[in-house]
Design a protein around this motif. Sequence first.
Motif, PDB file in Angstrom:
ATOM      1  N   ARG A  26      59.690  35.300   4.198  1.00  0.00           N
ATOM      2  CA  ARG A  26      59.422  34.256   3.207  1.00  0.00           C
ATOM      3  C   ARG A  26      58.439  34.744   2.151  1.00  0.00           C
ATOM      4  N   GLU A  28      56.639  36.512  -1.001  1.00  0.00           N
ATOM      5  CA  GLU A  28      56.587  37.842  -1.597  1.00  0.00           C
ATOM      6  C   GLU A  28      56.369  38.878  -0.504  1.00  0.00           C
ATOM      7  N   ARG A  57      66.805  35.135   2.403  1.00  0.00           N
ATOM      8  CA  ARG A  57      67.064  34.113   1.378  1.00  0.00           C
ATOM      9  C   ARG A  57      65.806  33.440   0.856  1.00  0.00           C
ATOM     10  N   GLU A  60      61.046  35.734  -2.527  1.00  0.00           N
ATOM     11  CA  GLU A  60      60.949  35.664  -3.989  1.00  0.00           C
ATOM     12  C   GLU A  60      60.742  37.032  -4.627  1.00  0.00           C
ATOM     13  N   CYS A  88      71.059  38.240   2.576  1.00  0.00           N
ATOM     14  CA  CYS A  88      70.343  38.308   1.309  1.00  0.00           C
ATOM     15  C   CYS A  88      71.258  37.831   0.194  1.00  0.00           C
ATOM     16  N   THR A  89      70.713  36.996  -0.699  1.00  0.00           N
ATOM     17  CA  THR A  89      71.499  36.499  -1.833  1.00  0.00           C
ATOM     18  C   THR A  89      70.799  36.714  -3.182  1.00  0.00           C
ATOM     19  N   HIS A  90      69.553  37.152  -3.173  1.00  0.00           N
ATOM     20  CA  HIS A  90      68.788  37.307  -4.412  1.00  0.00           C
ATOM     21  C   HIS A  90      69.334  38.499  -5.203  1.00  0.00           C
ATOM     22  N   PRO A  91      69.790  38.271  -6.452  1.00  0.00           N
ATOM     23  CA  PRO A  91      70.433  39.342  -7.221  1.00  0.00           C
ATOM     24  C   PRO A  91      69.564  40.587  -7.428  1.00  0.00           C
ATOM     25  N   THR A  93      67.009  41.664  -5.546  1.00  0.00           N
ATOM     26  CA  THR A  93      66.833  42.342  -4.257  1.00  0.00           C
ATOM     27  C   THR A  93      68.111  43.080  -3.877  1.00  0.00           C
TER      28      THR A  93
END
Length: 126
Positions: A26, A28, A57, A60, A88-91, A93
């Motif tokens: 979760r 940073e 997910r 940040e 993972c879904t953060h573009p 990352t």
Amino acid sequence: MRDEPAALTRHLRVHEHRGYTVLEFRGEIDIAAAAEIGSSLDRVTQRAGARIVIDLRPVEFFDCSGLRLLHRARTRVLERGGRLHLVCTHPLTLRVFRLTGLTRLLPPYPTPDAALAGAGAPSGSL
């Protein structure tokens, strides 16, 4: 049914899902967070035959300290005959994972259920 995540640190929650231990990173994930998460991650990955999903997910920000955590966890789990899957879904990352080649070793899935549906696929090779 999913257990409510237990907070081990402010950057790590853990719960069980369909026979797997889900480690939810979760916030940073930087050098300070990696130091906070490291001992808990080592404890979970030392078990023989551990079945683990790392869920990014809620993350940040993810730097090279996080990459080291993932690589260490993967190596430890595979050495002990376990399974490790990544969510993972953060573009940004995902872009870092592609550029560093991590996607070849730990293919990312969009959800824990998708990761477990792909559980028959290898977690990569050592």
